[in-house]
Design an enzyme around this catalytic site. Structure first.
Site, PDB file in Angstrom:
ATOM      1  N   TYR A  95     -11.820  29.683 -45.517  1.00 37.06           N
ATOM      2  CA  TYR A  95     -12.282  30.802 -44.701  1.00 37.06           C
ATOM      3  C   TYR A  95     -13.800  30.885 -44.562  1.00 37.06           C
ATOM      4  O   TYR A  95     -14.306  31.175 -43.464  1.00 37.06           O
ATOM      5  CB  TYR A  95     -11.700  32.116 -45.228  1.00 37.06           C
ATOM      6  CG  TYR A  95     -10.269  32.327 -44.791  1.00 37.06           C
ATOM      7  CD1 TYR A  95      -9.973  33.003 -43.616  1.00 37.06           C
ATOM      8  CD2 TYR A  95      -9.213  31.830 -45.542  1.00 37.06           C
ATOM      9  CE1 TYR A  95      -8.666  33.194 -43.199  1.00 37.06           C
ATOM     10  CE2 TYR A  95      -7.905  32.013 -45.137  1.00 37.06           C
ATOM     11  CZ  TYR A  95      -7.635  32.691 -43.966  1.00 37.06           C
ATOM     12  OH  TYR A  95      -6.338  32.872 -43.560  1.00 37.06           O
ATOM     13  N   GLU A 138      -1.277  35.754 -47.073  1.00 38.45           N
ATOM     14  CA  GLU A 138      -0.866  34.371 -47.350  1.00 38.45           C
ATOM     15  C   GLU A 138      -0.585  34.170 -48.828  1.00 38.45           C
ATOM     16  O   GLU A 138       0.353  33.439 -49.199  1.00 38.45           O
ATOM     17  CB  GLU A 138      -1.945  33.414 -46.851  1.00 38.45           C
ATOM     18  CG  GLU A 138      -1.999  33.337 -45.328  1.00 38.45           C
ATOM     19  CD  GLU A 138      -3.338  32.874 -44.783  1.00 38.45           C
ATOM     20  OE1 GLU A 138      -4.149  32.336 -45.569  1.00 38.45           O
ATOM     21  OE2 GLU A 138      -3.584  33.064 -43.576  1.00 38.45           O
TER      22      GLU A 138
END
Length: 397
Positions: A95, A138
């Site tokens: 990310y 997730e």
């Protein structure tokens, strides 16, 4: 936590994203791959070249900006992203790379007068907010998959127990775990991720599971795409006895529970997940309508399986349509019920007359757009009409 001022700045960029979002995301991907080539393996370069991946990301960024103060409206979009990430094993460490490159692209594409320090700071906070949401969601999915009977985390070695040619274009791979353990019972309609090494190149791809779960193995059915690196590798160079690294099943395009009637309308390789869905529905005794469109007998896969289902399940109503006539020397397991392209009249004649029907549609984008329009015109509400994209999600215009 975003401030009110930051939210206002995000919303003020919506018109820019509406007009230039795809140029921004195309520049973003180019910059990210140049600066961080190690993440290139996470993205299908065919989708990059076709523009579908930048277009999908542009749509996602735009939707996020439009709903920055009411994130609950993102609903299905967030679920799609989470499932795609899980199937490809996107991890928290990925990310920051995306965030850095996205903000850099905003500065370079929008320019310093528009992408001021204050605007970039606002988007940095907004990106971190979204990243935290996705990472948390997730993590829950990864944990659930690892804890489920027959589940696992990350890659697991599977052996190709059987390789079956289904048509001129589609081949099935029957996979069993090398460790001999149980296999997670996936939901019908889900897909798995594969990690492939093709001439030293690390590739990750998603493939639909084309058979109902049995707790012992998995089946994927892969269409060989023209110029497809991964599909060509699987068709030509992966053989029975070879091992593949498999990521756990994911996907939200699944058969809804219930005992009501269901219809599956597929085009080409779109038949693969609908096979697993139909198999589970038939075993549960549900009324099933199965409509499949193929170019011709040579590329029509699973005709024999459909013929066997017709004999075994009296509640099944099935039709096959070929776009072209029968090629010379091609003998389909069952002759087609019609020739030509999909029509609304076919759906009207073949679908059951009920307001409880759930329809599942999968195939090329123009095919799905037409079928979805026809279903709506025939009274199938959007809430009962489901579809999924192979690859990045796009608008069905």
């Amino acid at each position: 936590m975003l401030t009110d001022r930051q939210r206002d700045l995000i919303k003020a960029t919506v018109p820019l994203l509406e007009s230039g979002g795809e140029a921004l995301t195309t520049h973003f991907y180019q910059g990210m791959f140049a600066r961080y080539p190690q993440v290139k393996t996470l993205f299908n370069q065919t989708h990059q070249a076709a523009g579908t991946q930048p277009r999908a990301l542009a749509n996602s960024v735009l939707m996020y900006a439009r709903n920055i103060d009411r994130l609950e409206n993102l609903g299905p979009l967030a679920a799609q992203i989470v499932n795609k990430h899980v199937a490809l094993q996107i991890l928290p460490e990925h990310y920051p790379i995306v965030g850095e490159c996205l903000l850099r692209a905003m500065r370079e594409v929008l320019g310093a007068e528009i992408a001021t320090d204050e605007v970039i700071d606002a988007w940095g906070a907004a990106y971190q907010q979204l990243a935290d949401i996705l990472i948390g969601a997730e993590a829950q999915v990864y944990d659930a998959l690892a804890a489920a009977p027959g589940g696992w985390r990350g890659g697991r070695a599977f052996r190709v127990a059987r390789k079956q040619v289904e048509s001129r274009e589609i081949t099935s791979f029957y996979l069993v775990p090398v460790d001999g353990g149980a296999v997670l019972r996936h939901q019908p309609g889900q897909y798995i991720g594969l990690r492939l090494n093709v001439d030293g190149q690390d590739l990750r791809r998603n493939y639909s599971l084309s058979a109902a779960a049995d707790g012992r193995g998995l089946r994927i059915s892969v269409k060989r795409e023209p110029g497809g690196v991964a599909s060509g590798f699987l068709h030509e160079r992966v053989h029975e006895g070879d091992e593949l690294e498999v990521f756990p099943p994911a996907g939200e395009f699944v058969l809804r529970e219930g005992d009501g009637p269901v219809a599956f309308v597929s085009g080409g390789v779109g038949i693969t997940p609908t096979l697993a869905m139909a198999e589970v529905a038939l075993q549960a005794g549900r009324p099933v309508t199965f409509i499949h469109y193929a170019r011709n007998a040579q590329v029509h896969a699973f005709g024999e399986q459909l013929r066997q289902w017709r004999e075994r399940f009296p509640q099944l109503k099935a039709w096959v349509v070929y776009e072209d006539g029968q090629p010379e020397g091609a003998e389909p397991a069952t002759p087609p019920d019609a020739l030509g392209r999909p029509t609304r009249e076919q759906l009207q004649a073949w679908l059951p007359d009920t307001d409880t029907l759930h329809a599942y549609v999968l195939g090329p984008k123009p095919f799905m757009a037409q079928v979805k329009r026809d279903l709506r015109a025939l009274g199938v509400a959007d809430a009962r009409s489901h579809h999924e994209f192979f690859g990045p999600a796009e608008a069905l215009a």
